[in-house]
Design an enzyme around this catalytic site. Structure first.
Site, PDB file in Angstrom:
ATOM      1  N   CYS A  88      -0.578   4.346   2.392  1.00 52.34           N
ATOM      2  CA  CYS A  88      -0.722   4.213   3.852  1.00 52.34           C
ATOM      3  C   CYS A  88      -0.466   2.782   4.264  1.00 52.34           C
ATOM      4  O   CYS A  88       0.682   2.348   4.268  1.00 52.34           O
ATOM      5  CB  CYS A  88      -2.059   4.754   4.343  1.00 52.34           C
ATOM      6  SG  CYS A  88      -3.529   4.149   3.496  1.00 52.34           S
ATOM      7  N   SER A  89      -1.520   2.036   4.591  1.00 50.96           N
ATOM      8  CA  SER A  89      -1.294   0.723   5.189  1.00 50.96           C
ATOM      9  C   SER A  89      -2.450  -0.230   4.903  1.00 50.96           C
ATOM     10  O   SER A  89      -2.732  -1.114   5.699  1.00 50.96           O
ATOM     11  CB  SER A  89      -1.130   0.892   6.695  1.00 50.96           C
ATOM     12  OG  SER A  89      -2.236   1.638   7.200  1.00 50.96           O
ATOM     13  N   CYS A  90      -3.149  -0.032   3.775  1.00 55.31           N
ATOM     14  CA  CYS A  90      -4.282  -0.896   3.449  1.00 55.31           C
ATOM     15  C   CYS A  90      -3.792  -2.338   3.342  1.00 55.31           C
ATOM     16  O   CYS A  90      -2.740  -2.603   2.759  1.00 55.31           O
ATOM     17  CB  CYS A  90      -4.939  -0.460   2.146  1.00 55.31           C
ATOM     18  SG  CYS A  90      -5.630   1.199   2.253  1.00 55.31           S
ATOM     19  N   CYS A 145       0.892  -1.162   0.000  1.00 56.54           N
ATOM     20  CA  CYS A 145       0.000   0.000   0.000  1.00 56.54           C
ATOM     21  C   CYS A 145       0.921   1.200   0.000  1.00 56.54           C
ATOM     22  O   CYS A 145       1.558   1.498   1.014  1.00 56.54           O
ATOM     23  CB  CYS A 145      -0.910   0.019   1.224  1.00 56.54           C
ATOM     24  SG  CYS A 145      -1.898   1.531   1.302  1.00 56.54           S
TER      25      CYS A 145
END
Lengths: 112, 199
Positions: free
Chosen positions: B105-107, B102
């Site tokens: 961000c941090s999906c 991702c």
């Protein structure tokens, strides 16, 4: 050692498959703010993309302002959550900073 | 100097203040927050994804459904998330290796993998795996032949990806239950392959 090697947890190889050795939260507040965010979402208080957008914004700003060693993911999450809470009208900056001062001024060991 | 002289962490204070302001208004309860934390600590993790992979390896019809609609297929095994995102499962092939990131961000596919490891959220992984995937995979100990195509999948709020690794040779006689423990989190992100003998 490469950048990625330094990021890999040492205990990865022998860890149980449930977590594969990863410590996800380093401090209790990180798990609390994660739980707070998801519990509010589960209760239908906001749409997930609203938070996602705030998180992307917080990460982009943080990455520009700190050295890579100082990168703090949960700090970004906290900032994103604060932004959503503020947009939703759940708090005012004055209420937040007032409560923060109050909590910071407590004598240590208050919860013992 | 004792521990009691340390100033409190301002981030911890902020988190506590936010929680108090919102619980005081009745927007959320401490019990609900604790329930979420417990759920992610105990019920959700890579062992869920490993069961999905082992099922796909042993049940061709399930594999097809998984590749067609990941969200519905994992729900068959009782896994799902409240974020409402699509789950796209990308399958490794002899000539194609998939890896997930991702970039913004941090999906991450929480229902099948739990919460992401810290390196997945780090700026170094997020930016480098797109620019130089082979070099990054090599640092994870995964050396791919030159002729293997590497596909990098960038997750988003709407679409999460999971890799369906290749079933290792020599596991033909193993059952679904025997196969699941071989499947690592890293193999489902795409920074490792599944080995027949997992340490």
């Amino acid at each position: 050692m490469s950048e990625i090697d330094q990021l890999l947890p040492d205990e990865d190889a022998g860890a149980p498959p449930r977590s594969n050795g990863e410590i996800v939260f380093e401090a209790p507040w990180e798990s609390r703010v994660f739980g707070l965010t998801l519990a509010l979402h589960d209760a239908g208080r906001f749409e997930w993309p609203e938070f996602q957008f705030a998180l992307i914004t917080a990460i982009a700003r943080h990455e520009k302002s700190v050295e890579p060693e100082a990168y703090h993911y949960w700090g970004c999450w906290l900032e994103a959550f604060r932004a959503v809470a503020s947009q939703k009208g759940w708090l005012t900056e004055a209420a937040l900073s007032g409560l923060e001062s109050e909590l910071a001024a407590r004598p240590h060991g208050h919860d013992h | 100097m004792s521990d009691h002289d340390h100033a409190p962490d301002p981030l911890a204070i902020r988190a506590e203040a936010l929680e108090k302001l919102l619980t005081d208004q009745g927007l959320v309860t401490a019990e609900a927050i604790e329930g979420v934390i417990r759920h992610y600590a105990e019920d959700v993790g890579p062992m869920n994804g490993a069961r999905v992979v082992a099922r796909a390896w042993t049940d061709p019809a399930y594999r097809e459904r998984l590749l067609e609609n990941g969200r519905e297929a994992i729900a068959e095994l009782g896994f799902g998330g409240a974020q409402g995102e699509r789950l796209v499962v990308v399958e490794n092939e002899p000539q194609v290796h998939n890896v997930v990131v991702c970039t913004l961000c941090s999906c991450y596919p929480w229902p099948v993998l739990g919460l992401p490891p810290s390196w997945y959220k780090d700026p170094a992984y997020r930016s480098r795996v797109v620019r130089e995937p082979r070099a990054v995979l090599r640092e994870f100990g995964l050396e791919l032949p030159d002729e293997t195509e590497v596909r990098v999948w960038d997750s988003s709020a709407e679409i999460r990806y999971m890799v369906l690794p290749q079933r290792p040779v020599g596991t033909e006689s193993l059952s679904e239950a025997d196969l699941a423990p071989l499947v690592s989190r890293d193999a489902m992100i795409g920074v490792a392959q599944v080995e027949a003998n997992r340490e």
